[in-house]
Design a protein around this motif. Sequence first.
Motif, PDB file in Angstrom:
ATOM      1  N   HIS A  51      -3.416  10.642  13.339  1.00  0.00           N
ATOM      2  CA  HIS A  51      -2.640   9.496  13.136  1.00  0.00           C
ATOM      3  C   HIS A  51      -1.323   9.422  14.471  1.00  0.00           C
TER       4      HIS A  51
ATOM      5  N   PRO B 118       1.539   6.750   6.247  1.00  0.00           N
ATOM      6  CA  PRO B 118       0.232   6.488   6.951  1.00  0.00           C
ATOM      7  C   PRO B 118      -0.527   8.423   7.240  1.00  0.00           C
TER       8      PRO B 118
ATOM      9  N   LEU C  40      -9.603   3.613   0.585  1.00  0.00           N
ATOM     10  CA  LEU C  40      -8.256   3.678   0.230  1.00  0.00           C
ATOM     11  C   LEU C  40      -7.605   2.684   0.212  1.00  0.00           C
TER      12      LEU C  40
ATOM     13  N   SER D 151      -0.266   4.349   1.206  1.00  0.00           N
ATOM     14  CA  SER D 151      -0.283   4.587   2.843  1.00  0.00           C
ATOM     15  C   SER D 151       0.819   3.723   3.525  1.00  0.00           C
TER      16      SER D 151
ATOM     17  N   VAL E 274      -1.293  10.105   5.653  1.00  0.00           N
ATOM     18  CA  VAL E 274      -2.557  10.086   4.717  1.00  0.00           C
ATOM     19  C   VAL E 274      -4.037   9.414   5.229  1.00  0.00           C
ATOM     20  N   LEU E 275      -3.668   8.322   6.312  1.00  0.00           N
ATOM     21  CA  LEU E 275      -4.620   7.666   7.072  1.00  0.00           C
ATOM     22  C   LEU E 275      -5.279   9.170   7.267  1.00  0.00           C
TER      23      LEU E 275
ATOM     24  N   SER F 203       0.634  -1.290  -0.166  1.00  0.00           N
ATOM     25  CA  SER F 203       0.480  -0.164  -0.344  1.00  0.00           C
ATOM     26  C   SER F 203       0.970   1.157   0.438  1.00  0.00           C
TER      27      SER F 203
END
Length: 96
Positions: free
Chosen positions: A40, A29, A74, A25, A31-32, A23
């Motif tokens: 995050h 990460p 996502l 992401s 972008v989560l 992934s």
Amino acid sequence: MSAPQNLNYDQNVYLAVTLAPSSASFNSPSVLAVHPSVTHLGTVGQMRDVQLLSVPRHDWDDVQAEVLSSLRSLGGVNRVDVQEPPRTRVKRGGEF
């Protein structure tokens, strides 16, 4: 080793997001955080593929459906789990 996170289940709802290693992401990460209410927090322990997010509890009812839908859509997100507060364990009486 990372320090354990001090989680406040009275103030926040926590989400564990499991990512596929392929992934986008996985390496980014942050972008989560798919909604302004989402923060995050980092990995869950040493598991690089599981990221921990928080949402203020007072916002959760209003944004829950949107946040969960956005995360699940996502690419590379294998699972999204809403974390339950840890249960208090009761010690048994002095039987031993």
